[in-house]
Design an enzyme around this catalytic site. Structure first.
Site, mmCIF file in Angstrom:
data_model
loop_
_atom_site.group_PDB
_atom_site.id
_atom_site.type_symbol
_atom_site.label_atom_id
_atom_site.label_comp_id
_atom_site.label_asym_id
_atom_site.label_seq_id
_atom_site.Cartn_x
_atom_site.Cartn_y
_atom_site.Cartn_z
ATOM 1 N N ASN A 40 -8.093 -36.191 -20.407
ATOM 2 C CA ASN A 40 -7.358 -35.241 -21.238
ATOM 3 C C ASN A 40 -6.104 -35.841 -21.878
ATOM 4 O OD1 ASN A 40 -6.458 -32.356 -22.007
ATOM 5 N ND2 ASN A 40 -4.774 -33.063 -20.704
ATOM 6 N N TYR A 48 -6.057 -39.999 -35.076
ATOM 7 C CA TYR A 48 -6.417 -39.002 -34.072
ATOM 8 C C TYR A 48 -7.910 -38.661 -34.152
ATOM 9 C CZ TYR A 48 -6.028 -34.680 -31.292
ATOM 10 O OH TYR A 48 -6.174 -33.703 -30.336
ATOM 11 N N ASN A 83 0.644 -44.648 -16.644
ATOM 12 C CA ASN A 83 0.372 -44.810 -18.069
ATOM 13 C C ASN A 83 -1.139 -44.962 -18.225
ATOM 14 O OD1 ASN A 83 0.072 -45.547 -20.707
ATOM 15 N ND2 ASN A 83 1.358 -47.378 -20.603
ATOM 16 N N GLY A 100 -3.121 -36.464 -17.889
ATOM 17 C CA GLY A 100 -2.237 -35.735 -18.785
ATOM 18 C C GLY A 100 -2.211 -34.244 -18.523
ATOM 19 N N ALA A 152 -10.330 -40.489 -35.360
ATOM 20 C CA ALA A 152 -11.122 -41.645 -34.920
ATOM 21 C C ALA A 152 -11.134 -41.738 -33.397
ATOM 22 C CB ALA A 152 -10.552 -42.925 -35.528
#
Length: 248
Positions: free
Chosen positions: A91, A156, A64, A13, A158
């Protein structure tokens, strides 16, 4: 010679934002860069050229990160193209915020898959390579909300708490093979996402931070560089909060 000369870093990412800042900083320190994003569009190609201008090799891979099979294929390609994978930065991440009562199953699953399962996918694929090398640094990009939680971000938070526990577990499993694993927990960082907030909201955030300012992607990249380099050769299983003292 830079701190990372001769090393290959794989960053997920990394076409924009904090991931891009890390890639650029690593490149400045001499690392060759492999980065992934869902698609490598004009923006991704511009990032690749910007990194390569630092005098290192750089290749962007469309992938992905939440897909286990795709990740295995991409890691195999990176290893073939570069010859080693010395640093892995997990990331890739998204947010789908909402209060628990209103959160859909899809919102939960998407965030857990992109943020947490992707890290499992890449660590699983890179571990055999690093074990053969008898060395490697794995860096999970977590968040202060993974340490302290945050209302409206249960999914997010978690996922980011999972990134921290994953790094600690991998540090214990792979330490005897010379592989280190750590997590970085950024606080309020000035990115394109936070730039969309109003000046008033940003000012309110700053009041909660002892340093009275938001962080920059470069602040995070500096810590990532430390953890990727031999300067942190005796640091493993740690969480470093880059938050200006917001959460102590």
């Amino acid at each position: 010679m830079g701190l990372l000369t001769g090393k290959t870093a794989l960053i997920t990412g990394a076409a924009r934002g904090i991931g891009k800042a890390i890639a650029l900083k690593f490149a400045e320190e001499g690392a060759n860069i492999a980065f992934t994003d869902l698609v490598i569009d004009e923006n991704g190609e511009a990032t690749r050229q910007e990194i390569e201008a630092k005098g290192v090799k750089c290749v962007g891979y469309a992938s992905n990160a939440a897909d286990f099979a795709q990740t295995a294929e991409v890691v195999e390609k990176v290893h073939a193209d570069f010859g080693s994978i010395d640093i892995l930065v997990n990331n890739a991440g998204i947010t789908k915020d909402g209060l628990m009562m209103r959160m859909s199953e899809q919102q939960w699953d998407m965030v857990i898959n992109v943020n947490l399962k992707s890290a499992f996918n890449f660590i699983h694929a890179c571990t055999p390579i690093m074990m053969r090398q008898k060395a490697g640094s794995i860096i999970n990009m977590a968040s202060v909300v993974g340490v302290h939680g945050n209302a409206g971000q249960a999914n997010y938070a978690a996922s980011k708490a999972g990134m921290i526990a994953l790094a600690k577990s991998i540090a214990q499993e792979l330490g005897s093979r010379g592989i280190r694993a750590n997590a970085i927990a950024p606080g309020f960082i000035l990115t394109d996402m936070t730039a969309a907030l109003s000046d008033e909201v940003r000012a309110e955030w700053a009041k909660k931070i002892p340093l009275r300012r938001g962080g920059t992607p470069e602040d995070v990249a500096n810590i990532a560089t430390f953890l990727a380099s031999d300067m942190s050769s005796y640091v493993s299983g740690q969480v470093i909060q880059v938050d200006g003292g917001m959460n102590m």
